[in-house]
Design a protein around this motif. Structure first.
Motif, PDB file in Angstrom:
ATOM      1  N   GLU A 112      -1.121 -31.782 -53.379  1.00  0.00           N
ATOM      2  CA  GLU A 112      -0.997 -32.410 -52.158  1.00  0.00           C
ATOM      3  C   GLU A 112      -0.882 -31.151 -50.975  1.00  0.00           C
ATOM      4  O   GLU A 112      -1.406 -31.585 -49.915  1.00  0.00           O
ATOM      5  CB  GLU A 112       0.547 -33.139 -52.419  1.00  0.00           C
ATOM      6  CG  GLU A 112       1.712 -32.436 -52.404  1.00  0.00           C
ATOM      7  CD  GLU A 112       1.485 -32.324 -54.592  1.00  0.00           C
ATOM      8  OE1 GLU A 112       2.780 -32.115 -54.763  1.00  0.00           O
ATOM      9  OE2 GLU A 112       0.694 -33.109 -54.813  1.00  0.00           O
ATOM     10  N   ILE A 113      -1.059 -30.229 -51.278  1.00  0.00           N
ATOM     11  CA  ILE A 113      -1.261 -29.109 -50.051  1.00  0.00           C
ATOM     12  C   ILE A 113      -2.663 -29.481 -49.337  1.00  0.00           C
ATOM     13  O   ILE A 113      -2.107 -28.944 -48.432  1.00  0.00           O
ATOM     14  CB  ILE A 113      -0.951 -27.497 -50.459  1.00  0.00           C
ATOM     15  CG1 ILE A 113       1.012 -27.560 -50.924  1.00  0.00           C
ATOM     16  CG2 ILE A 113      -0.742 -26.684 -50.425  1.00  0.00           C
ATOM     17  CD1 ILE A 113       1.731 -26.881 -51.999  1.00  0.00           C
ATOM     18  N   SER A 131      -7.570 -31.815 -41.982  1.00  0.00           N
ATOM     19  CA  SER A 131      -8.507 -32.586 -42.547  1.00  0.00           C
ATOM     20  C   SER A 131     -10.328 -32.248 -42.865  1.00  0.00           C
ATOM     21  O   SER A 131     -10.488 -31.054 -42.268  1.00  0.00           O
ATOM     22  CB  SER A 131      -8.304 -32.782 -41.149  1.00  0.00           C
ATOM     23  OG  SER A 131      -9.189 -32.208 -39.610  1.00  0.00           O
ATOM     24  N   VAL A 132     -11.269 -33.035 -42.534  1.00  0.00           N
ATOM     25  CA  VAL A 132     -12.075 -32.438 -42.483  1.00  0.00           C
ATOM     26  C   VAL A 132     -12.928 -31.093 -41.623  1.00  0.00           C
ATOM     27  O   VAL A 132     -13.834 -30.861 -42.486  1.00  0.00           O
ATOM     28  CB  VAL A 132     -13.186 -34.215 -42.261  1.00  0.00           C
ATOM     29  CG1 VAL A 132     -15.052 -33.603 -42.615  1.00  0.00           C
ATOM     30  CG2 VAL A 132     -12.376 -35.111 -44.417  1.00  0.00           C
ATOM     31  N   GLU A 133     -12.854 -32.063 -40.543  1.00  0.00           N
ATOM     32  CA  GLU A 133     -13.197 -31.134 -39.476  1.00  0.00           C
ATOM     33  C   GLU A 133     -12.722 -29.685 -39.318  1.00  0.00           C
ATOM     34  O   GLU A 133     -13.312 -28.588 -39.533  1.00  0.00           O
ATOM     35  CB  GLU A 133     -12.816 -31.426 -38.483  1.00  0.00           C
ATOM     36  CG  GLU A 133     -13.479 -30.977 -36.963  1.00  0.00           C
ATOM     37  CD  GLU A 133     -12.987 -31.472 -35.467  1.00  0.00           C
ATOM     38  OE1 GLU A 133     -12.704 -30.539 -34.473  1.00  0.00           O
ATOM     39  OE2 GLU A 133     -12.483 -32.475 -35.720  1.00  0.00           O
ATOM     40  N   ASP A 134     -10.915 -29.670 -39.877  1.00  0.00           N
ATOM     41  CA  ASP A 134     -10.678 -28.013 -40.481  1.00  0.00           C
ATOM     42  C   ASP A 134     -11.551 -27.391 -41.340  1.00  0.00           C
ATOM     43  O   ASP A 134     -11.852 -26.215 -41.092  1.00  0.00           O
ATOM     44  CB  ASP A 134      -9.182 -28.274 -40.608  1.00  0.00           C
ATOM     45  CG  ASP A 134      -8.405 -29.030 -39.387  1.00  0.00           C
ATOM     46  OD1 ASP A 134      -8.461 -28.606 -38.110  1.00  0.00           O
ATOM     47  OD2 ASP A 134      -7.253 -28.997 -39.845  1.00  0.00           O
ATOM     48  N   LYS A 135     -11.752 -28.225 -41.976  1.00  0.00           N
ATOM     49  CA  LYS A 135     -12.699 -27.514 -43.064  1.00  0.00           C
ATOM     50  C   LYS A 135     -13.681 -27.083 -43.395  1.00  0.00           C
ATOM     51  O   LYS A 135     -14.490 -25.800 -43.294  1.00  0.00           O
ATOM     52  CB  LYS A 135     -12.330 -28.346 -44.530  1.00  0.00           C
ATOM     53  CG  LYS A 135     -11.016 -29.047 -45.425  1.00  0.00           C
ATOM     54  CD  LYS A 135     -11.019 -29.829 -46.430  1.00  0.00           C
ATOM     55  CE  LYS A 135     -10.287 -30.053 -47.139  1.00  0.00           C
ATOM     56  NZ  LYS A 135     -10.501 -31.059 -48.202  1.00  0.00           N
ATOM     57  N   GLN A 136     -14.279 -27.312 -42.990  1.00  0.00           N
ATOM     58  CA  GLN A 136     -15.619 -27.694 -41.959  1.00  0.00           C
ATOM     59  C   GLN A 136     -15.774 -25.921 -41.601  1.00  0.00           C
ATOM     60  O   GLN A 136     -16.599 -25.434 -41.091  1.00  0.00           O
ATOM     61  CB  GLN A 136     -16.422 -29.244 -41.075  1.00  0.00           C
ATOM     62  CG  GLN A 136     -17.680 -27.992 -40.625  1.00  0.00           C
ATOM     63  CD  GLN A 136     -18.337 -29.716 -39.901  1.00  0.00           C
ATOM     64  OE1 GLN A 136     -18.321 -30.399 -40.526  1.00  0.00           O
ATOM     65  NE2 GLN A 136     -19.897 -29.063 -39.481  1.00  0.00           N
ATOM     66  N   GLY A 191     -14.646 -15.871 -34.313  1.00  0.00           N
ATOM     67  CA  GLY A 191     -14.302 -15.492 -34.440  1.00  0.00           C
ATOM     68  C   GLY A 191     -12.482 -15.692 -35.695  1.00  0.00           C
ATOM     69  O   GLY A 191     -11.693 -14.771 -35.854  1.00  0.00           O
ATOM     70  N   SER A 192     -12.461 -17.089 -34.266  1.00  0.00           N
ATOM     71  CA  SER A 192     -10.976 -17.711 -35.349  1.00  0.00           C
ATOM     72  C   SER A 192     -11.266 -19.168 -35.487  1.00  0.00           C
ATOM     73  O   SER A 192     -11.779 -19.510 -34.407  1.00  0.00           O
ATOM     74  CB  SER A 192      -9.649 -17.114 -34.558  1.00  0.00           C
ATOM     75  OG  SER A 192      -9.513 -17.534 -33.759  1.00  0.00           O
ATOM     76  N   VAL A 193     -10.529 -19.320 -36.314  1.00  0.00           N
ATOM     77  CA  VAL A 193      -9.985 -20.962 -36.055  1.00  0.00           C
ATOM     78  C   VAL A 193      -8.588 -21.764 -36.078  1.00  0.00           C
ATOM     79  O   VAL A 193      -7.422 -21.058 -36.354  1.00  0.00           O
ATOM     80  CB  VAL A 193     -10.532 -22.185 -37.349  1.00  0.00           C
ATOM     81  CG1 VAL A 193     -10.022 -23.600 -37.324  1.00  0.00           C
ATOM     82  CG2 VAL A 193     -11.962 -22.100 -37.645  1.00  0.00           C
ATOM     83  N   ALA A 194      -8.282 -22.272 -35.100  1.00  0.00           N
ATOM     84  CA  ALA A 194      -6.911 -22.810 -34.161  1.00  0.00           C
ATOM     85  C   ALA A 194      -6.660 -24.348 -35.285  1.00  0.00           C
ATOM     86  O   ALA A 194      -7.003 -24.965 -34.408  1.00  0.00           O
ATOM     87  CB  ALA A 194      -6.645 -22.377 -33.371  1.00  0.00           C
ATOM     88  N   ILE A 195      -5.564 -24.399 -35.993  1.00  0.00           N
ATOM     89  CA  ILE A 195      -5.920 -25.625 -36.197  1.00  0.00           C
ATOM     90  C   ILE A 195      -3.630 -26.300 -35.861  1.00  0.00           C
ATOM     91  O   ILE A 195      -2.791 -25.582 -35.874  1.00  0.00           O
ATOM     92  CB  ILE A 195      -5.434 -25.511 -37.924  1.00  0.00           C
ATOM     93  CG1 ILE A 195      -6.247 -25.376 -38.634  1.00  0.00           C
ATOM     94  CG2 ILE A 195      -4.900 -27.200 -38.096  1.00  0.00           C
ATOM     95  CD1 ILE A 195      -6.506 -24.512 -40.038  1.00  0.00           C
ATOM     96  N   VAL A 211      -4.957 -22.717 -46.657  1.00  0.00           N
ATOM     97  CA  VAL A 211      -5.800 -22.105 -45.981  1.00  0.00           C
ATOM     98  C   VAL A 211      -6.335 -21.185 -46.344  1.00  0.00           C
ATOM     99  O   VAL A 211      -7.422 -21.108 -47.055  1.00  0.00           O
ATOM    100  CB  VAL A 211      -6.037 -21.531 -44.494  1.00  0.00           C
ATOM    101  CG1 VAL A 211      -7.006 -20.877 -43.995  1.00  0.00           C
ATOM    102  CG2 VAL A 211      -5.864 -22.962 -43.348  1.00  0.00           C
ATOM    103  N   LYS A 212      -5.246 -20.445 -47.494  1.00  0.00           N
ATOM    104  CA  LYS A 212      -5.382 -19.408 -48.338  1.00  0.00           C
ATOM    105  C   LYS A 212      -6.303 -19.946 -50.014  1.00  0.00           C
ATOM    106  O   LYS A 212      -6.787 -18.934 -50.125  1.00  0.00           O
ATOM    107  CB  LYS A 212      -4.237 -18.419 -48.697  1.00  0.00           C
ATOM    108  CG  LYS A 212      -3.766 -17.512 -46.769  1.00  0.00           C
ATOM    109  CD  LYS A 212      -2.559 -17.194 -47.339  1.00  0.00           C
ATOM    110  CE  LYS A 212      -1.691 -16.508 -46.034  1.00  0.00           C
ATOM    111  NZ  LYS A 212      -0.379 -16.038 -45.677  1.00  0.00           N
TER     112      LYS A 212
END
Length: 667
Positions: free
Chosen positions: A170-171, A176-181, A194-198, A215-216
């Motif tokens: 579940e973690i 979201s799909v957009e985050d993963k992309q 150079g980075s992604v902010a969630i 993420v990790k």
């Protein structure tokens, strides 16, 4: 399409093109040192070289066989490997230009070594050699490591071992799909920011922890941190290769109940171990660069290889995710252990080799394989031990042992004829012109090569302190040179031993009792066979055969201005203690079959990955247009499969010979 057929062991067109595209455009004239080399070696090489040339009629067991009959002309598709370039694009080149390129490449490879140059001159079998194409496809040469308990390392399980402290399923769903992309683009260096902010919608410590873990776990190589922007909390993902991250790597928690090392099988296609390490470093930067990657052995590429790897405190989940990211790699058979793998911790390697388009009769193949199984092959050091350019590695090793450091520097950095990458050519030309290490270093986009490391050392310590500058090169790389020198001595002496005394034990030969070598006494000679005999690599802690071969060792070293009784160097690292090596190796688990096939593009081996992907095994034609010899055998460490194949085909395995043959048959 052109019709062509290939000589055994010849490079495929794709392989030739790969080297040609990075080759030196203008071959330089032969170095004067090459002539001196021949003169200096004349004394000890005369007997064995003349014997190899004349095939003087001694027992057929150990003389060279005549060249095999050439294969009948066959139609072969240039696109015989999975990664080959498009045939139509290749054919677009003007025929005259193509011919010039082939001539140029073949001309450059004239400066390389042949087997005779490194003392490989004898065979132990009496069968007639025959033709066969080696490595037409990468899957034609498959290697599996054999662990110390005798188990062959197969990749047959991609599942991840689970413990109570692994991230729950579940973690992994919090993104979201957009985050993963966006994170995937960042991981593959496609994100210009150079980075992604969630954004953390429900700002609690527990929620932030879950996002960090997700993420990790899903994107190895990315690090995370929490930032506050305009009163909102964000989890920011970034590459751990940043300078701050390298200086202060994040300390990952590790479950106490879990072994500290993750062991796994790494499947590699056309990649050597250093390629694999570099790729893993790219995706696991924060771990691999700050901790320890250990593998059980190193090898060359151009085939499929299943290898045991051990990583310190990297989870199987992170590694398994790489299967979605990497080409030509597959990771599996994960397990956690409390101990690392040690370099060289293996019993040997198991080989599956396909020789395509063989011309040997069923009887010839049978004779060759029975001989390989029952007699074996001469345990020569293979051609890859000596390098592929016009400056062999053993020459550098000899200069080190002579304490001639100016020659060491010149041999490594001077311009040389033959095929080399363009940036190395420019670097060498700059060095020859200016003797300025900084100027030459600027010509190198890759500084980790031996030339770059030496130039960095010369820049730092000056041209008058070559010893210290050379010491910047990693120790294993430095020792490679003197081990290469030991190897060429061993090859020459073994050829001379077989030429003089054949394949029977005689008084004065050496055998091992435990780790100690002792000479065979006259009364005990019938107790031993050729398979019991060892020969020494020169050093201060070995003894030499007590017959004329012992004197031949001394003569060879005298010709190289070295004293066999003074193998301790002023610098401890370069002192040679020596070692013992079996003269003849009998492969284990030898099996073979002759199979028919009609299409050169079809695989003839069912690989581990094929099985995992559910691909059906290859179907062989009963009356195929072509014949292939499929053989399997196991070898101990530090032995060369190419030398076993050489004994079967009775062909020179050097790149120089392969290239010349390939150029002829491609016409």
């Amino acid at each position: 399409q052109r019709s062509f057929y290939r000589h055994p062991c010849a490079l495929t067109k794709m392989e030739a093109a790969e080297v040609t595209c990075v080759a030196l455009k203008r071959p330089l004239p032969e170095e004067e040192s090459a002539e001196k080399e021949q003169v200096k070696k004349a004394k000890f090489a005369q007997d064995s070289t003349s014997a190899a040339a004349s095939n003087n009629g001694k027992s057929a067991e150990y003389t060279e066989a005549p060249a095999p009959a050439l294969p009948k002309q066959t139609q072969c598709d240039d696109k015989t490997k999975e990664e080959n370039t498009n045939e139509e694009e290749e054919m677009e080149n003007d025929a005259a230009l193509e011919e010039d390129e082939e001539e140029s490449f073949a001309d450059m490879m004239k400066h390389g070594l042949t087997e005779i140059d490194v003392g490989i001159t004898k065979f132990v079998s009496s069968h007639q050699g025959f033709s066969g194409i080696l490595k037409e496809r990468y899957s034609d040469f498959v290697v599996h490591e054999i662990s110390k308990n005798g188990k062959i390392s197969h990749l047959d399980d991609l599942s991840v071992p689970v413990d109570d402290e692994d991230p729950k399923v579940e973690i992994l769903s919090v993104l979201s799909v957009e985050d993963k992309q966006q994170l995937e683009e960042l991981q593959h260096f496609k994100n210009k920011e150079g980075s992604v902010a969630i954004e953390v919608v429900e700002d609690t410590k527990e929620k932030r922890t879950v996002i960090h873990q997700a993420v990790k776990s899903l994107f190895p190589g990315l690090e995370t941190k929490t930032e506050e922007r305009d009163g909102k909390k964000y989890i920011v993902a970034y590459h751990a290769a940043g300078k701050k991250a390298l200086a202060n790597p994040r300390k990952h928690s590790w479950p106490k109940s879990r072994g500290s090392y993750c062991h796994f099988v790494l499947y590699k296609e056309n990649k050597d171990t250093m390629d694999a390490i570099n790729v893993l470093s790219k995706f696991l930067r924060s771990v691999v660069l700050t901790l320890c990657l250990i593998c059980s052995g190193l090898e060359t590429k151009k085939y499929l290889f299943n290898q045991q790897i051990g990583l310190l405190r990297v989870s199987a989940q992170r590694l398994a995710h790489l299967n979605k990211c990497l080409m030509n790699f597959k990771l599996g058979n994960f397990s956690y252990k409390n101990h690392p793998l040690k370099l060289g911790e293996l019993q040997g390697n198991h080989f599956t080799v396909v020789l395509r388009n063989i011309t040997g009769t069923a009887e010839q193949v049978e004779q060759a394989m029975i001989s390989l199984r029952d007699i074996g092959f001469i345990n020569y050091y293979g051609m890859q031990r000596f390098g592929t350019t016009a400056v062999p590695t053993y020459q550098v090793g000899r200069a080190i042992l002579q304490n001639n450091w100016k020659e060491v520097m010149d041999l490594i950095l001077k311009p040389r004829p033959g095929a080399e990458k363009d940036y190395l050519v420019k670097c060498r030309e700059e060095w020859a012109k200016t003797k300025d290490p900084d100027a030459a270093l600027k010509k190198l986009p890759v500084k980790r090569c031996v030339e770059g490391q030496l130039l960095r050392g010369l820049s730092k310590y000056g041209l008058k302190n070559i010893v210290t500058a050379f010491g910047i090169i990693p120790r294993n790389n430095r020792l490679m040179y003197i081990h290469s020198y030991q190897s060429i001595v061993w090859n020459n002496m073994v050829s001379k031993r077989i030429e003089e005394y054949g394949l029977k034990a005689i008084p004065g030969d050496l055998v091992l009792k435990g780790a100690t070598a002792v000479p065979i006494e006259e009364a005990d000679v019938d107790k031993y066979t050729i398979h019991d005999l060892v020969m020494p690599l020169p050093g201060f802690d070995v003894i030499y055969p007590q017959h004329k071969i012992g004197e031949a060792y001394k003569e060879m070293l005298v010709a190289d201005n070295l004293d066999i009784n003074k193998m301790r160097h002023k610098i401890k690292d370069y002192s040679l203690s020596g070692a013992y090596r079996k003269i003849i190796i009998r492969p284990q688990n030898v099996s073979w079959e002759v199979i028919g096939y009609d299409d050169n593009k079809i695989p003839l081996v069912h690989t581990d990955v094929d099985k995992l992907e559910g691909k059906p095994p290859p179907v062989f034609a009963e009356e195929g247009k072509y014949k292939a010899l499929k053989m399997k055998f196991s070898l101990p460490p530090s032995t060369y499969a190419t030398m076993a194949i050489r004994e079967v085909l009775k062909m020179d395995t050097s790149i120089k010979n392969q290239t010349q043959l390939n150029t002829v048959w491609l016409r």
